[in-house]
Design a protein around this motif. Sequence first.
Motif, PDB file in Angstrom:
ATOM      1  N   CYS A  76       1.848  -3.102   8.768  1.00  0.00           N
ATOM      2  CA  CYS A  76       3.284  -3.362   8.710  1.00  0.00           C
ATOM      3  C   CYS A  76       3.643  -3.728   7.277  1.00  0.00           C
ATOM      4  O   CYS A  76       2.868  -4.394   6.587  1.00  0.00           O
ATOM      5  CB  CYS A  76       3.667  -4.493   9.656  1.00  0.00           C
ATOM      6  SG  CYS A  76       5.381  -5.064   9.503  1.00  0.00           S
ATOM      7  N   TYR A 125       2.179  -6.788  13.402  1.00  0.00           N
ATOM      8  CA  TYR A 125       3.488  -6.707  12.769  1.00  0.00           C
ATOM      9  C   TYR A 125       3.972  -8.087  12.340  1.00  0.00           C
ATOM     10  O   TYR A 125       3.527  -9.111  12.848  1.00  0.00           O
ATOM     11  CB  TYR A 125       4.506  -6.054  13.710  1.00  0.00           C
ATOM     12  CG  TYR A 125       4.218  -4.580  13.895  1.00  0.00           C
ATOM     13  CD1 TYR A 125       4.521  -3.667  12.890  1.00  0.00           C
ATOM     14  CD2 TYR A 125       3.608  -4.122  15.050  1.00  0.00           C
ATOM     15  CE1 TYR A 125       4.224  -2.322  13.050  1.00  0.00           C
ATOM     16  CE2 TYR A 125       3.309  -2.777  15.223  1.00  0.00           C
ATOM     17  CZ  TYR A 125       3.620  -1.881  14.216  1.00  0.00           C
ATOM     18  OH  TYR A 125       3.317  -0.562  14.363  1.00  0.00           O
ATOM     19  N   TRP A 275       7.633   2.588  17.969  1.00  0.00           N
ATOM     20  CA  TRP A 275       8.531   1.627  17.341  1.00  0.00           C
ATOM     21  C   TRP A 275       9.964   1.969  17.695  1.00  0.00           C
ATOM     22  O   TRP A 275      10.291   3.119  18.030  1.00  0.00           O
ATOM     23  CB  TRP A 275       8.351   1.617  15.822  1.00  0.00           C
ATOM     24  CG  TRP A 275       8.918   0.379  15.190  1.00  0.00           C
ATOM     25  CD1 TRP A 275      10.056   0.285  14.448  1.00  0.00           C
ATOM     26  CD2 TRP A 275       8.389  -0.946  15.285  1.00  0.00           C
ATOM     27  NE1 TRP A 275      10.274  -1.023  14.070  1.00  0.00           N
ATOM     28  CE2 TRP A 275       9.255  -1.802  14.567  1.00  0.00           C
ATOM     29  CE3 TRP A 275       7.260  -1.492  15.902  1.00  0.00           C
ATOM     30  CZ2 TRP A 275       9.034  -3.169  14.457  1.00  0.00           C
ATOM     31  CZ3 TRP A 275       7.033  -2.849  15.784  1.00  0.00           C
ATOM     32  CH2 TRP A 275       7.924  -3.679  15.060  1.00  0.00           C
ATOM     33  N   CYS A 325       6.112   4.550  13.196  1.00  0.00           N
ATOM     34  CA  CYS A 325       7.220   3.641  12.920  1.00  0.00           C
ATOM     35  C   CYS A 325       8.447   4.463  12.558  1.00  0.00           C
ATOM     36  O   CYS A 325       8.346   5.636  12.174  1.00  0.00           O
ATOM     37  CB  CYS A 325       6.825   2.704  11.774  1.00  0.00           C
ATOM     38  SG  CYS A 325       8.200   1.894  10.945  1.00  0.00           S
ATOM     39  N   PHE A 375       3.587   2.257   8.579  1.00  0.00           N
ATOM     40  CA  PHE A 375       4.892   1.608   8.640  1.00  0.00           C
ATOM     41  C   PHE A 375       5.673   1.953   7.376  1.00  0.00           C
ATOM     42  O   PHE A 375       5.086   2.208   6.322  1.00  0.00           O
ATOM     43  CB  PHE A 375       4.719   0.085   8.747  1.00  0.00           C
ATOM     44  CG  PHE A 375       5.848  -0.619   9.442  1.00  0.00           C
ATOM     45  CD1 PHE A 375       5.846  -0.786  10.811  1.00  0.00           C
ATOM     46  CD2 PHE A 375       6.923  -1.123   8.726  1.00  0.00           C
ATOM     47  CE1 PHE A 375       6.885  -1.445  11.464  1.00  0.00           C
ATOM     48  CE2 PHE A 375       7.962  -1.781   9.361  1.00  0.00           C
ATOM     49  CZ  PHE A 375       7.943  -1.945  10.737  1.00  0.00           C
TER      50      PHE A 375
END
Length: 445
Positions: A76, A125, A275, A325, A375
């Motif tokens: 993340c 995350y 996500w 993501c 991410f």
Amino acid sequence: MTIVPRFLFTMKSKKKVILFRALIGFITISGILNLTDVFIKHESSEFRILEKPQMHQGIGTWKSYITKNVSITPTCVFIGDVNNDGNNDIITINHEGNDISVLIWNNNTDDWDYLELLSGKFPYYGFIGDANNDGFNDIVSANWGDDNVAIYTWNYNFDTWDERILIPVGNYPYGVYIADVNNDGYNDIVTANDFIYEVAILLWNSTIGYWDNPIYRSIGVYPLGVSVGDVNNDGFNDIVTANRGSNDVSILIWDDSMGDWIQSIEIGVGTIPMWVFIEDANNDGYNDIVTSNYGSYDVSIILWNNTLNDWNPEVRKSVIDLPKCVFVGDANNDGYNDIIAPNYNDQSVSVLLWNNVSGDWDSHITLEVGGSPQFVFVGDANNDGYNDIVADNSYDNTISIILWNITDLPKIGILGYNIFILISVFGVLLAISIKKLFSKKTCLE
């Protein structure tokens, strides 16, 4: 022979000079205005703004990415003012490093300083936001292996973080978000708990100045991403999760009359949604829902229809490969939100730019990043006033920072400024000449 008085001859000569100046000024200004029109219409190839078929920004383009090392297996990345100094910073949550990499922007070096904070076991995350409602940003990570969240609250008096707080939230928390989930004016913390099909909600108790014990709400199968926002555009925040096991999103809508969330609504999306993001994806002034679909190599866009007071059927847009993501933000600094997703197996991010002329997204363009990006985040990473793109590279243990480059912009801005100066100068000369022409009295008068 008629003799013309010398002063009369002089006055007639001055008139000619003034009229000549006025004529030259008029011709010059007309030419400059025509030239300006040419440049504005982009008919000159020398000063043409960088034009790509899918790009509509008109103020620059992206630079090649730069690389910064972080800890082991970042999953993340987040841009925000983590040390509350007025400048944006970058953090990554490192799944196998069990820590948080913090890249703090240094105004003196125009670069990032680096430090690490302990997180917990196998975090996935994290989030930057005011978790304890004291007016300063904090850091929160969801520790999948420890069944808790780690909270680093900022201590403004000591200009650093207080000791880490660990709060249990239930089994296998994956996604985490800081926002006012129960619409009482205070930020809370919510996690998506992977294997037990629920969200855990840590409500802030302003009376005691701490979080209440977690409350839970059932949602879909194997939830991963969680997002908080006004998803049905009624003025109250709601909770949405992406459920990889049931290929849908769960929507927990806040009912203000009940003071609680109604039972979750499920809407189908693509295969293995990882996500979810709540934002105005199509720039119509209403929030929408966007998911990244890892298994179908696309993103699902669920647009809010304010006429029907409901969501339109899902729209799919292809990306490259295994998006884990999705992010919605103004990637190309043109004032419109775009959609960005990392391509895990392609070392790239896909950018779906909003085309305000067609009222749709252009086909995706790809920007190169490092190995196995999981991410992506859009924000002003280097504090120059323009949004950038940052991706975490779980294979390389790095982040890629794609800075927005305004220096590629021509000369149209400088040229336009010079034209303005020239027009102003000639305008002044013309005004002076005309004033002299009408203010001087001829000898015949």
